[in-house]
Design a protein around this motif. Structure first.
Motif, PDB file in Angstrom:
ATOM      1  N   ILE A  40     -32.596 -66.317 -41.821  1.00 34.42           N
ATOM      2  CA  ILE A  40     -31.432 -66.619 -42.651  1.00 34.42           C
ATOM      3  C   ILE A  40     -31.822 -66.369 -44.110  1.00 34.42           C
ATOM      4  O   ILE A  40     -32.973 -66.589 -44.485  1.00 34.42           O
ATOM      5  CB  ILE A  40     -31.033 -68.109 -42.466  1.00 34.42           C
ATOM      6  CG1 ILE A  40     -30.651 -68.406 -41.021  1.00 34.42           C
ATOM      7  CG2 ILE A  40     -29.947 -68.525 -43.436  1.00 34.42           C
ATOM      8  CD1 ILE A  40     -29.400 -67.731 -40.554  1.00 34.42           C
ATOM      9  N   ASP A  41     -30.878 -65.963 -44.938  1.00 30.08           N
ATOM     10  CA  ASP A  41     -31.180 -65.655 -46.333  1.00 30.08           C
ATOM     11  C   ASP A  41     -31.535 -66.886 -47.165  1.00 30.08           C
ATOM     12  O   ASP A  41     -32.474 -66.852 -47.948  1.00 30.08           O
ATOM     13  CB  ASP A  41     -30.004 -64.917 -46.980  1.00 30.08           C
ATOM     14  CG  ASP A  41     -29.814 -63.534 -46.384  1.00 30.08           C
ATOM     15  OD1 ASP A  41     -30.822 -62.845 -46.146  1.00 30.08           O
ATOM     16  OD2 ASP A  41     -28.659 -63.149 -46.152  1.00 30.08           O
ATOM     17  N   PHE A  42     -30.770 -67.965 -47.019  1.00 29.69           N
ATOM     18  CA  PHE A  42     -30.985 -69.154 -47.841  1.00 29.69           C
ATOM     19  C   PHE A  42     -30.840 -70.407 -46.986  1.00 29.69           C
ATOM     20  O   PHE A  42     -29.967 -70.474 -46.124  1.00 29.69           O
ATOM     21  CB  PHE A  42     -29.954 -69.238 -48.977  1.00 29.69           C
ATOM     22  CG  PHE A  42     -29.867 -67.987 -49.810  1.00 29.69           C
ATOM     23  CD1 PHE A  42     -30.832 -67.691 -50.760  1.00 29.69           C
ATOM     24  CD2 PHE A  42     -28.823 -67.097 -49.643  1.00 29.69           C
ATOM     25  CE1 PHE A  42     -30.757 -66.536 -51.525  1.00 29.69           C
ATOM     26  CE2 PHE A  42     -28.728 -65.941 -50.397  1.00 29.69           C
ATOM     27  CZ  PHE A  42     -29.697 -65.657 -51.346  1.00 29.69           C
ATOM     28  N   ILE A  43     -31.693 -71.391 -47.247  1.00 28.16           N
ATOM     29  CA  ILE A  43     -31.577 -72.692 -46.602  1.00 28.16           C
ATOM     30  C   ILE A  43     -31.439 -73.732 -47.705  1.00 28.16           C
ATOM     31  O   ILE A  43     -32.230 -73.729 -48.663  1.00 28.16           O
ATOM     32  CB  ILE A  43     -32.800 -73.006 -45.715  1.00 28.16           C
ATOM     33  CG1 ILE A  43     -32.968 -71.936 -44.637  1.00 28.16           C
ATOM     34  CG2 ILE A  43     -32.650 -74.399 -45.093  1.00 28.16           C
ATOM     35  CD1 ILE A  43     -34.239 -72.092 -43.810  1.00 28.16           C
ATOM     36  N   ILE A  44     -30.450 -74.593 -47.569  1.00 26.93           N
ATOM     37  CA  ILE A  44     -30.155 -75.606 -48.579  1.00 26.93           C
ATOM     38  C   ILE A  44     -30.132 -76.969 -47.899  1.00 26.93           C
ATOM     39  O   ILE A  44     -29.321 -77.206 -46.998  1.00 26.93           O
ATOM     40  CB  ILE A  44     -28.783 -75.331 -49.246  1.00 26.93           C
ATOM     41  CG1 ILE A  44     -28.750 -73.923 -49.844  1.00 26.93           C
ATOM     42  CG2 ILE A  44     -28.477 -76.406 -50.297  1.00 26.93           C
ATOM     43  CD1 ILE A  44     -27.351 -73.432 -50.185  1.00 26.93           C
ATOM     44  N   GLU A  45     -31.011 -77.852 -48.332  1.00 24.32           N
ATOM     45  CA  GLU A  45     -31.046 -79.192 -47.756  1.00 24.32           C
ATOM     46  C   GLU A  45     -30.265 -80.159 -48.641  1.00 24.32           C
ATOM     47  O   GLU A  45     -30.529 -80.275 -49.833  1.00 24.32           O
ATOM     48  CB  GLU A  45     -32.489 -79.679 -47.607  1.00 24.32           C
ATOM     49  CG  GLU A  45     -32.581 -81.030 -46.937  1.00 24.32           C
ATOM     50  CD  GLU A  45     -34.007 -81.468 -46.655  1.00 24.32           C
ATOM     51  OE1 GLU A  45     -34.156 -82.558 -46.068  1.00 24.32           O
ATOM     52  OE2 GLU A  45     -34.955 -80.748 -47.019  1.00 24.32           O
ATOM     53  N   GLN A  46     -29.320 -80.844 -48.011  1.00 22.66           N
ATOM     54  CA  GLN A  46     -28.541 -81.888 -48.659  1.00 22.66           C
ATOM     55  C   GLN A  46     -29.030 -83.234 -48.132  1.00 22.66           C
ATOM     56  O   GLN A  46     -29.928 -83.288 -47.290  1.00 22.66           O
ATOM     57  CB  GLN A  46     -27.057 -81.722 -48.331  1.00 22.66           C
ATOM     58  CG  GLN A  46     -26.479 -80.383 -48.745  1.00 22.66           C
ATOM     59  CD  GLN A  46     -25.046 -80.249 -48.281  1.00 22.66           C
ATOM     60  OE1 GLN A  46     -24.785 -80.211 -47.091  1.00 22.66           O
ATOM     61  NE2 GLN A  46     -24.132 -80.181 -49.237  1.00 22.66           N
ATOM     62  N   GLU A  47     -28.423 -84.300 -48.585  1.00 22.15           N
ATOM     63  CA  GLU A  47     -28.851 -85.627 -48.148  1.00 22.15           C
ATOM     64  C   GLU A  47     -28.780 -85.784 -46.630  1.00 22.15           C
ATOM     65  O   GLU A  47     -29.711 -86.272 -46.001  1.00 22.15           O
ATOM     66  CB  GLU A  47     -27.989 -86.702 -48.820  1.00 22.15           C
ATOM     67  CG  GLU A  47     -28.501 -88.099 -48.566  1.00 22.15           C
ATOM     68  CD  GLU A  47     -27.762 -89.137 -49.379  1.00 22.15           C
ATOM     69  OE1 GLU A  47     -27.585 -90.242 -48.852  1.00 22.15           O
ATOM     70  OE2 GLU A  47     -27.384 -88.857 -50.529  1.00 22.15           O
ATOM     71  N   ASP A  48     -27.678 -85.366 -46.014  1.00 23.10           N
ATOM     72  CA  ASP A  48     -27.485 -85.551 -44.578  1.00 23.10           C
ATOM     73  C   ASP A  48     -27.430 -84.261 -43.773  1.00 23.10           C
ATOM     74  O   ASP A  48     -27.329 -84.306 -42.550  1.00 23.10           O
ATOM     75  CB  ASP A  48     -26.174 -86.324 -44.311  1.00 23.10           C
ATOM     76  CG  ASP A  48     -26.205 -87.723 -44.895  1.00 23.10           C
ATOM     77  OD1 ASP A  48     -27.272 -88.364 -44.830  1.00 23.10           O
ATOM     78  OD2 ASP A  48     -25.173 -88.169 -45.422  1.00 23.10           O
ATOM     79  N   ASN A  49     -27.450 -83.113 -44.427  1.00 28.09           N
ATOM     80  CA  ASN A  49     -27.224 -81.838 -43.752  1.00 28.09           C
ATOM     81  C   ASN A  49     -28.178 -80.768 -44.252  1.00 28.09           C
ATOM     82  O   ASN A  49     -28.729 -80.869 -45.342  1.00 28.09           O
ATOM     83  CB  ASN A  49     -25.799 -81.326 -44.020  1.00 28.09           C
ATOM     84  CG  ASN A  49     -24.745 -82.294 -43.580  1.00 28.09           C
ATOM     85  OD1 ASN A  49     -24.633 -82.593 -42.409  1.00 28.09           O
ATOM     86  ND2 ASN A  49     -23.960 -82.790 -44.527  1.00 28.09           N
ATOM     87  N   ILE A  50     -28.272 -79.729 -43.456  1.00 24.69           N
ATOM     88  CA  ILE A  50     -28.944 -78.506 -43.874  1.00 24.69           C
ATOM     89  C   ILE A  50     -27.926 -77.377 -43.742  1.00 24.69           C
ATOM     90  O   ILE A  50     -27.299 -77.213 -42.693  1.00 24.69           O
ATOM     91  CB  ILE A  50     -30.182 -78.211 -43.017  1.00 24.69           C
ATOM     92  CG1 ILE A  50     -31.238 -79.285 -43.292  1.00 24.69           C
ATOM     93  CG2 ILE A  50     -30.728 -76.819 -43.303  1.00 24.69           C
ATOM     94  CD1 ILE A  50     -32.495 -79.158 -42.485  1.00 24.69           C
ATOM     95  N   LEU A  51     -27.749 -76.638 -44.818  1.00 28.25           N
ATOM     96  CA  LEU A  51     -26.872 -75.466 -44.807  1.00 28.25           C
ATOM     97  C   LEU A  51     -27.747 -74.237 -44.624  1.00 28.25           C
ATOM     98  O   LEU A  51     -28.707 -74.040 -45.369  1.00 28.25           O
ATOM     99  CB  LEU A  51     -26.108 -75.348 -46.128  1.00 28.25           C
ATOM    100  CG  LEU A  51     -25.203 -76.507 -46.518  1.00 28.25           C
ATOM    101  CD1 LEU A  51     -24.649 -76.296 -47.927  1.00 28.25           C
ATOM    102  CD2 LEU A  51     -24.085 -76.668 -45.521  1.00 28.25           C
ATOM    103  N   LEU A  52     -27.421 -73.463 -43.626  1.00 28.62           N
ATOM    104  CA  LEU A  52     -28.106 -72.196 -43.402  1.00 28.62           C
ATOM    105  C   LEU A  52     -27.127 -71.112 -43.821  1.00 28.62           C
ATOM    106  O   LEU A  52     -26.054 -70.979 -43.223  1.00 28.62           O
ATOM    107  CB  LEU A  52     -28.500 -72.050 -41.934  1.00 28.62           C
ATOM    108  CG  LEU A  52     -29.559 -73.060 -41.502  1.00 28.62           C
ATOM    109  CD1 LEU A  52     -28.921 -74.173 -40.718  1.00 28.62           C
ATOM    110  CD2 LEU A  52     -30.620 -72.375 -40.693  1.00 28.62           C
TER     111      LEU A  52
END
Length: 169
Positions: A40-52
């Protein structure tokens, strides 16, 4: 750690400074370790989630010149998007990143519309493990959602991580 990432054509950047953790380095790590996995190009970790976030912009000048025949409905592309998700799970698991996972393909291409993106989403969702996880468990999920969005739709839904042209502030 840098949380401003520039996509491969150096036209757009994503601001992940509000993320708990973010990376664009999966490709480099896989390549350095000589594993034949997609990423995946970018991974973004939030408080409760991970966005791929998978990003493809076939509507910018440089991309149009090199990919004038880009067809997001091509079987190779339809199969590639789920493979990138599955292969990136290894990276997340090795880092102990087990939060809910939301997969988004930001897609820009000539003649793309919200209708064509929804049709693509529906085709690709059939290859992601939604049915499998429902069949096996009502507690464990390996994917929460999948969507195909334009840059504008991404910015509206995930405005805390804006995708903008590099020269924009």
């Amino acid at each position: 750690m840098n949380k401003m990432f520039v996509e491969e054509n150096s036209v757009y950047q994503i601001d992940c400074t509000k993320a708990i953790w973010a990376t664009d380095a999966v490709h480099e790590i896989y390549r350095a370790n000589k594993v034949g996995l997609k990423d995946i190009d970018f991974i973004i970790e939030q408080e409760d989630n991970i966005l791929l976030l998978e990003y493809k912009n076939a509507a910018i000048g440089r991309a149009v010149e090199h990919r004038s025949n880009f067809d997001p409905n091509a079987e190779k592309i339809i199969n590639n998007i789920p493979e990138k998700y599955f292969d990136t799970l290894h990276y997340l698991n090795l880092l102990g990143k087990t939060k809910r996972r939301h997969y988004v393909w930001v897609l820009e291409y000539p003649h793309g519309s919200s209708v064509t993106r929804k049709m693509l989403r529906n085709k690709i969702m059939k290859q992601l493990p939604f049915q499998l996880q429902t069949s096996l468990s009502d507690k464990v999920k390996i994917i929460e959602s999948f969507d195909v969005l334009s840059i504008a739709e991404w910015n509206e839904k995930y405005g805390e991580y804006p995708l903008r042209k590099v020269e924009e502030k």
